[in-house]
Design an enzyme around this catalytic site. Structure first.
Site, PDB file in Angstrom:
ATOM      1  N   GLU A 143      12.058   2.384  14.294  1.00 39.13           N
ATOM      2  CA  GLU A 143      11.065   3.098  13.830  1.00 39.13           C
ATOM      3  C   GLU A 143       9.561   3.202  14.678  1.00 39.13           C
ATOM      4  OE1 GLU A 143       9.757   2.670   9.691  1.00 39.13           O
ATOM      5  OE2 GLU A 143       9.784   0.508  10.034  1.00 39.13           O
ATOM      6  N   LEU A 200      10.950   1.162   7.259  1.00 45.53           N
ATOM      7  CA  LEU A 200      10.559   1.901   5.892  1.00 45.53           C
ATOM      8  C   LEU A 200      11.103   3.086   5.628  1.00 45.53           C
ATOM      9  CD1 LEU A 200       7.984   1.280   3.767  1.00 45.53           C
ATOM     10  CD2 LEU A 200       6.958   2.990   5.010  1.00 45.53           C
ATOM     11  N   HIS A 255      -0.975 -21.183  -1.035  1.00 44.77           N
ATOM     12  CA  HIS A 255      -0.055 -20.419  -0.673  1.00 44.77           C
ATOM     13  C   HIS A 255       0.946 -19.810  -1.763  1.00 44.77           C
ATOM     14  CE1 HIS A 255      -0.980 -21.670   3.254  1.00 44.77           C
ATOM     15  NE2 HIS A 255      -0.076 -20.723   3.756  1.00 44.77           N
ATOM     16  N   ARG A 261      -7.599 -20.275  -2.515  1.00 39.24           N
ATOM     17  CA  ARG A 261      -6.449 -20.071  -1.604  1.00 39.24           C
ATOM     18  C   ARG A 261      -5.625 -21.230  -1.648  1.00 39.24           C
ATOM     19  NH1 ARG A 261      -5.051 -21.726   3.307  1.00 39.24           N
ATOM     20  NH2 ARG A 261      -4.113 -20.111   4.734  1.00 39.24           N
ATOM     21  N   LYS A 274       6.511  -1.902   1.945  1.00 35.55           N
ATOM     22  CA  LYS A 274       5.382  -1.239   2.544  1.00 35.55           C
ATOM     23  C   LYS A 274       4.047  -2.500   2.288  1.00 35.55           C
ATOM     24  CE  LYS A 274       3.328   3.251   3.384  1.00 35.55           C
ATOM     25  NZ  LYS A 274       3.296   3.057   4.752  1.00 35.55           N
ATOM     26  N   TYR A 320       0.948  -1.113   0.106  1.00 36.06           N
ATOM     27  CA  TYR A 320      -0.083  -0.016  -0.141  1.00 36.06           C
ATOM     28  C   TYR A 320       0.933   1.203   0.120  1.00 36.06           C
ATOM     29  CZ  TYR A 320       0.900   0.969   5.051  1.00 36.06           C
ATOM     30  OH  TYR A 320       1.590   0.993   6.170  1.00 36.06           O
ATOM     31  N   ARG A 322       8.139   4.172  -4.507  1.00 40.57           N
ATOM     32  CA  ARG A 322       8.145   3.223  -3.546  1.00 40.57           C
ATOM     33  C   ARG A 322       7.085   2.169  -3.956  1.00 40.57           C
ATOM     34  NH1 ARG A 322       7.473   5.419   2.612  1.00 40.57           N
ATOM     35  NH2 ARG A 322       5.270   5.600   1.910  1.00 40.57           N
TER      36      ARG A 322
HETATM   37  N1  PDD Z   1       2.986   4.841   7.295  1.00 44.13           N
HETATM   38  N2  PDD Z   1       7.320   3.584   9.187  1.00 44.13           N
HETATM   39  C1  PDD Z   1       6.253   3.065   8.949  1.00 44.13           C
HETATM   40  C2  PDD Z   1       6.553   1.459   9.394  1.00 44.13           C
HETATM   41  C3  PDD Z   1       5.045   3.501   8.273  1.00 44.13           C
HETATM   42  O1  PDD Z   1       4.202   2.634   8.058  1.00 44.13           O
HETATM   43  C4  PDD Z   1       5.308   4.809   7.831  1.00 44.13           C
HETATM   44  C5  PDD Z   1       4.011   5.211   7.178  1.00 44.13           C
HETATM   45  C6  PDD Z   1       6.287   5.540   8.001  1.00 44.13           C
HETATM   46  C7  PDD Z   1       6.433   6.744   7.238  1.00 44.13           C
HETATM   47  O2  PDD Z   1       6.669   6.933   5.884  1.00 44.13           O
HETATM   48  P1  PDD Z   1       5.871   8.280   5.194  1.00 44.13           P
HETATM   49  O3  PDD Z   1       6.679   9.330   5.466  1.00 44.13           O
HETATM   50  O4  PDD Z   1       6.304   7.682   3.823  1.00 44.13           O
HETATM   51  O5  PDD Z   1       4.504   8.092   5.234  1.00 44.13           O
HETATM   52  C8  PDD Z   1       7.386   4.818   8.499  1.00 44.13           C
HETATM   53  C9  PDD Z   1       1.622   5.324   6.716  1.00 44.13           C
HETATM   54  C10 PDD Z   1       1.352   6.692   7.069  1.00 44.13           C
HETATM   55  C11 PDD Z   1       0.368   4.407   7.302  1.00 44.13           C
HETATM   56  O6  PDD Z   1       0.689   3.059   7.550  1.00 44.13           O
HETATM   57  O7  PDD Z   1      -0.528   4.794   7.514  1.00 44.13           O
END
Ligand code: PDD
Length: 287
Positions: free
Chosen positions: A180, A205, A102, A100, A147, A33, A52
């Site tokens: 993070e 991320l 894997h 379904r 992501k 996403y 990304r």
């Molecule tokens: N999340 N780290 C993680 C684990 C994240 O899920 C996100 C973003 C970030 C920051 O990334 P960015 O600056 O590109 O938004 C760091 C989004 C906002 C979410 O899951 O809603």
């Protein structure tokens, strides 16, 4: 007009939007996403977000559901239908629908969902107060650079934070270094006045807000280091903050019961928030 969503080629009312029960995203979290911030009706850093998205898809060997140009058109049309001014566009791509099993299906068409959400910026008071974070062990997999929509450790940690009246949880690796937040990148200004955020690797991320803020810091003559920092360093820090597409730059004023600095938003943090807001305010529509 009621709020609309985009699902596999169709715009439909948000509350009627649905995907198939055998969508692999639903069954296996087999998808990725993006969350793209929108300010004054313009998507902020749209191309880096789409870069990304394409990278995440490549890593999972899922095709882009449509060309980048088409995806931009769909995003704009959905924003128009929802009269979105400030908020986010959410994009999700899964490997598609298949019985379904894997292993990858032989032929599945990637499924694409887009939604938008209007969001209010935080009040000046909230920004001055900042937010509190807790720390938790980072129990995620070794590909946090993707992501992925698979977010169980993140949601469990966030829930833990909320249950003790905190806003975010900072995840900490086996060496006691902060990786993070559950949906944000983590930053500190150390005792020695060094602006630090963890270097990009498979363990975090690569945040688009993080990347943008590093550029803005450089332009503003604020020096920084991309390296890991320990929980101890964080607890002794003068300032701390988080960045993300939904928070921009948000001061952190308490880490695990310990006030950060004087317990209020720090100077460097405020300066960087201002720079980022300035950048967002000047964002133009990209081609
Ligand atoms: N999340 N780290 C993680 C684990 C994240 O899920 C996100 C973003 C970030 C920051 O990334 P960015 O600056 O590109 O938004 C760091 C989004 C906002 C979410 O899951 O809603």
């Amino acid at each position: 007009m009621p709020r609309q969503a985009y699902v596999n080629g169709r715009y439909c009312p948000h509350n009627e939007a649905a995907v198939h029960i055998e969508d692999r995203g639903y069954q296996f979290s087999d998808g990725v996403y993006e969350v793209v911030p929108v300010a004054k009706g313009v998507m902020v850093d749209e191309d880096p977000h789409l870069d990304r998205l394409e990278r995440s898809l490549r890593e999972l060997r899922i095709d882009m559901p449509m060309s980048r140009a088409a995806l931009k058109l769909v995003s704009r049309e959905l924003m128009r239908r929802n009269a979105l001014t400030n908020g986010i566009v959410y994009m999700q791509v899964t490997r598609g629908v298949a019985p379904r099993d894997h292993k990858f299906p032989k032929a599945a068409t990637p499924a694409l969902v887009l939604t938008t959400r209007q969001m209010k910026p935080p009040s000046a008071q909230k920004l001055a107060e900042g937010v509190r974070v807790i720390t938790v062990p980072d129990i995620r997999w070794k590909r946090c650079d993707i992501k992925s929509i698979s977010l169980l450790p993140n949601i469990l940690a966030k829930q833990k934070a909320v249950e003790v009246d905190c806003y975010e949880a900072w995840m900490v690796d086996a060496e006691d270094r902060v990786t993070e937040g559950t949906s944000t990148n983590a930053w500190i200004v150390t005792e020695d006045n060094e602006l630090v955020t963890r270097d990009v690797s498979n363990l975090i991320l690569s945040g688009i807000t993080r990347m943008r803020l590093l550029k803005l810091a450089e332009q503003a003559g604020v020096t920084f280091t991309e390296r890991s920092f320990t929980l101890e360093e964080a607890r002794k820090a003068r300032e701390a903050f988080i960045t993300s597409s939904t928070n921009f730059v948000m001061p952190v004023t308490r880490i695990d019961e310990v006030p950060v600095g004087n317990g209020h938003a720090g100077l460097v943090t405020c300066k960087l928030r201002e720079s980022y807001e300035g950048f967002v305010g000047e964002s133009k529509v990209s081609a």
